[in-house]
Design a protein around this motif. Structure first.
Motif, PDB file in Angstrom:
ATOM      1  N   GLU A  26       6.901 -13.755 -19.082  1.00 14.09           N
ATOM      2  CA  GLU A  26       7.379 -12.432 -19.472  1.00 14.09           C
ATOM      3  C   GLU A  26       6.239 -11.431 -19.446  1.00 14.09           C
ATOM      4  N   SER A  27       5.015 -11.949 -19.438  1.00 15.87           N
ATOM      5  CA  SER A  27       3.842 -11.099 -19.406  1.00 15.87           C
ATOM      6  C   SER A  27       2.892 -11.660 -18.351  1.00 15.87           C
ATOM      7  N   GLN A  28       1.967 -10.838 -17.891  1.00 12.50           N
ATOM      8  CA  GLN A  28       1.034 -11.280 -16.852  1.00 12.50           C
ATOM      9  C   GLN A  28       0.194 -12.448 -17.345  1.00 12.50           C
ATOM     10  N   PRO A  29       0.180 -13.568 -16.599  1.00  8.65           N
ATOM     11  CA  PRO A  29      -0.643 -14.709 -17.022  1.00  8.65           C
ATOM     12  C   PRO A  29      -2.119 -14.313 -17.075  1.00  8.65           C
ATOM     13  N   ALA A  30      -2.868 -14.947 -17.980  1.00 10.73           N
ATOM     14  CA  ALA A  30      -4.295 -14.641 -18.112  1.00 10.73           C
ATOM     15  C   ALA A  30      -5.017 -14.915 -16.792  1.00 10.73           C
ATOM     16  N   ASN A  31      -4.630 -16.018 -16.138  1.00 10.79           N
ATOM     17  CA  ASN A  31      -5.164 -16.322 -14.813  1.00 10.79           C
ATOM     18  C   ASN A  31      -3.981 -16.549 -13.883  1.00 10.79           C
ATOM     19  N   PRO A  83       0.813  -1.233   0.000  1.00 12.53           N
ATOM     20  CA  PRO A  83       0.000   0.000   0.000  1.00 12.53           C
ATOM     21  C   PRO A  83       0.840   1.274   0.000  1.00 12.53           C
ATOM     22  N   ASP A  84       2.164   1.148   0.165  1.00 16.60           N
ATOM     23  CA  ASP A  84       3.006   2.345   0.239  1.00 16.60           C
ATOM     24  C   ASP A  84       3.490   2.825  -1.124  1.00 16.60           C
ATOM     25  N   THR A  85       3.126   2.097  -2.180  1.00 15.27           N
ATOM     26  CA  THR A  85       3.603   2.477  -3.512  1.00 15.27           C
ATOM     27  C   THR A  85       2.461   2.445  -4.523  1.00 15.27           C
ATOM     28  N   ALA A  86       2.670   3.136  -5.642  1.00 16.30           N
ATOM     29  CA  ALA A  86       1.767   3.044  -6.803  1.00 16.30           C
ATOM     30  C   ALA A  86       2.608   2.508  -7.956  1.00 16.30           C
ATOM     31  N   VAL A  87       2.252   1.328  -8.470  1.00 13.45           N
ATOM     32  CA  VAL A  87       3.060   0.690  -9.510  1.00 13.45           C
ATOM     33  C   VAL A  87       2.428   0.910 -10.887  1.00 13.45           C
ATOM     34  N   THR A  88       3.217   1.421 -11.807  1.00  7.67           N
ATOM     35  CA  THR A  88       2.796   1.573 -13.196  1.00  7.67           C
ATOM     36  C   THR A  88       3.530   0.534 -14.032  1.00  7.67           C
ATOM     37  N   ALA A  89       2.788  -0.276 -14.789  1.00 10.46           N
ATOM     38  CA  ALA A  89       3.411  -1.290 -15.643  1.00 10.46           C
ATOM     39  C   ALA A  89       3.603  -0.733 -17.051  1.00 10.46           C
ATOM     40  N   LEU A  90       4.801  -0.909 -17.611  1.00 11.26           N
ATOM     41  CA  LEU A  90       5.038  -0.421 -18.983  1.00 11.26           C
ATOM     42  C   LEU A  90       4.518  -1.411 -20.018  1.00 11.26           C
ATOM     43  N   THR A  91       4.504  -2.711 -19.670  1.00 12.84           N
ATOM     44  CA  THR A  91       4.051  -3.734 -20.608  1.00 12.84           C
ATOM     45  C   THR A  91       2.660  -4.204 -20.205  1.00 12.84           C
ATOM     46  N   LYS A  92       1.702  -4.093 -21.114  1.00 11.58           N
ATOM     47  CA  LYS A  92       0.319  -4.497 -20.819  1.00 11.58           C
ATOM     48  C   LYS A  92       0.219  -6.017 -20.759  1.00 11.58           C
TER      49      LYS A  92
END
Ligand code: ZN
Length: 311
Positions: free
Chosen positions: A285-290, A59-68
């Motif tokens: 390398e990318s977020q898994p669908a599930n 909760p102490d950070t805001a994360v922005t992902a560059l790769t969708k």
């Protein structure tokens, strides 16, 4: 038309946000502080690092992902809005050597705020197999950058990320260190499962689409035969395919692995050629669908046990 309008609105909103942040003077965060309403702003270049940053930053950070999610990250191009974000962020978490555009942006705009995961662990040299990159993509490293596929290296990176965040934001140091320790515990459990699961197998050779699994192979004493080199989009030459088919036959390979975000065509051709099955191995390398990093690695373990005949 709707899609286009939505995109335009998104772009406009982003531009307005940047303009507000830059022009707000005393009221907003100064460029480079990377603070957003008391939270440290972290930019994560690709999913495994996003996963670490979200878990450890909490909760102490805001994360922005560059790769969708669902996007293959190697050839990522950065938009002007993303580059503006890198100029202002508190920390860019990345693996040097995976995404040339990110490497360049960090060097130019965030040299003092880069957290290069590859610099924190013992790296392996580029694989001998399939190193030729016929598409001409430049990899300006001498090492294999896929460090996140070894859970023990991920654990080392987690600890260092917790320390770095604790130093940058001392008021929340305990939270960062506690969450890093919990992440290390989960990665250690995963490593134990993988070590046990892959200890007794009838084969130790894995044929993969791109040579992403060098660290996993190194950790669990498997031998990776990458059809293409480090770039998943590269097309293997007929000579390379014939060479891999020969080695795979010699090694009595039962399964050719394709991966989540790349066309399985090459793996299918090769598997027909040698009479093997195909299965999916996720380079995460990318977020898994599930699921997340841990569940994707457990699915990889299950696929490997089946393919290699592990007891
Ligand atoms: Zn890769």
């Amino acid at each position: 038309m709707h899609v286009r309008t939505a995109r335009l609105l998104t772009a406009l909103t982003a531009v307005l946000t940047v303009t507000t942040a830059c022009g707000s003077g005393q009221a907003g965060p100064a460029p480079g502080t990377g603070a957003q309403g008391g939270r440290t702003d972290i930019t994560a270049a690709m999913y495994p690092l996003q996963w670490l940053a979200e878990r450890i930053g909490g909760p102490d950070t805001a994360v922005t992902a560059l790769t969708k999610p669902g996007v293959e990250p190697h050839d990522l191009e950065l938009s002007p809005v993303q580059i503006a974000g890198i100029e202002r962020t508190g920390l860019v978490v990345y693996v040097k050597g995976v995404q040339p555009a990110v490497d360049e942006a960090v060097e130019q705009h965030a040299a003092d705020r880069g957290f290069d995961a590859a610099a924190l662990v013992k790296t392996l040299p580029l694989s001998d197999d399939g190193e030729e990159d016929e598409e001409g993509h430049a990899h300006d490293t001498s090492y294999d950058p896929h460090v996140w596929l070894d859970p023990t290296r991920m654990a080392a990176i987690a600890t260092k990320l917790g320390d770095r965040l604790a130093e940058a934001d001392p008021a929340h140091a305990k939270g960062y260190r506690d969450r890093a320790a919990a992440t290390v515990a989960d990665l250690t459990t995963l490593d134990g499962e993988m070590s046990r699961g892959l200890s007794t197998c009838s084969s130790r050779a894995i044929v993969t689409s791109h040579a992403a699994f060098g660290y996993l192979a190194d950790r669990y004493k498997l031998r990776q035969i990458g059809i293409t080199g480090l770039d998943p989009e590269a097309e293997p030459s007929p000579a390379r395919l014939a060479e891999v088919a020969n080695v795979a036959k010699q090694e009595k390979v039962t399964t050719i692995f394709s991966e989540t975000l790349v066309s399985p065509k090459v793996a299918e051709v090769l598997s027909r050629e040698i009479g093997a099955r195909t299965a999916v191995l996720d380079p995460v390398e990318s977020q898994p669908a599930n699921g997340d990093y841990l569940s994707a690695m457990r699915q990889n373990l299950s696929a490997l046990k089946t393919a290699l005949g592990c007891s």
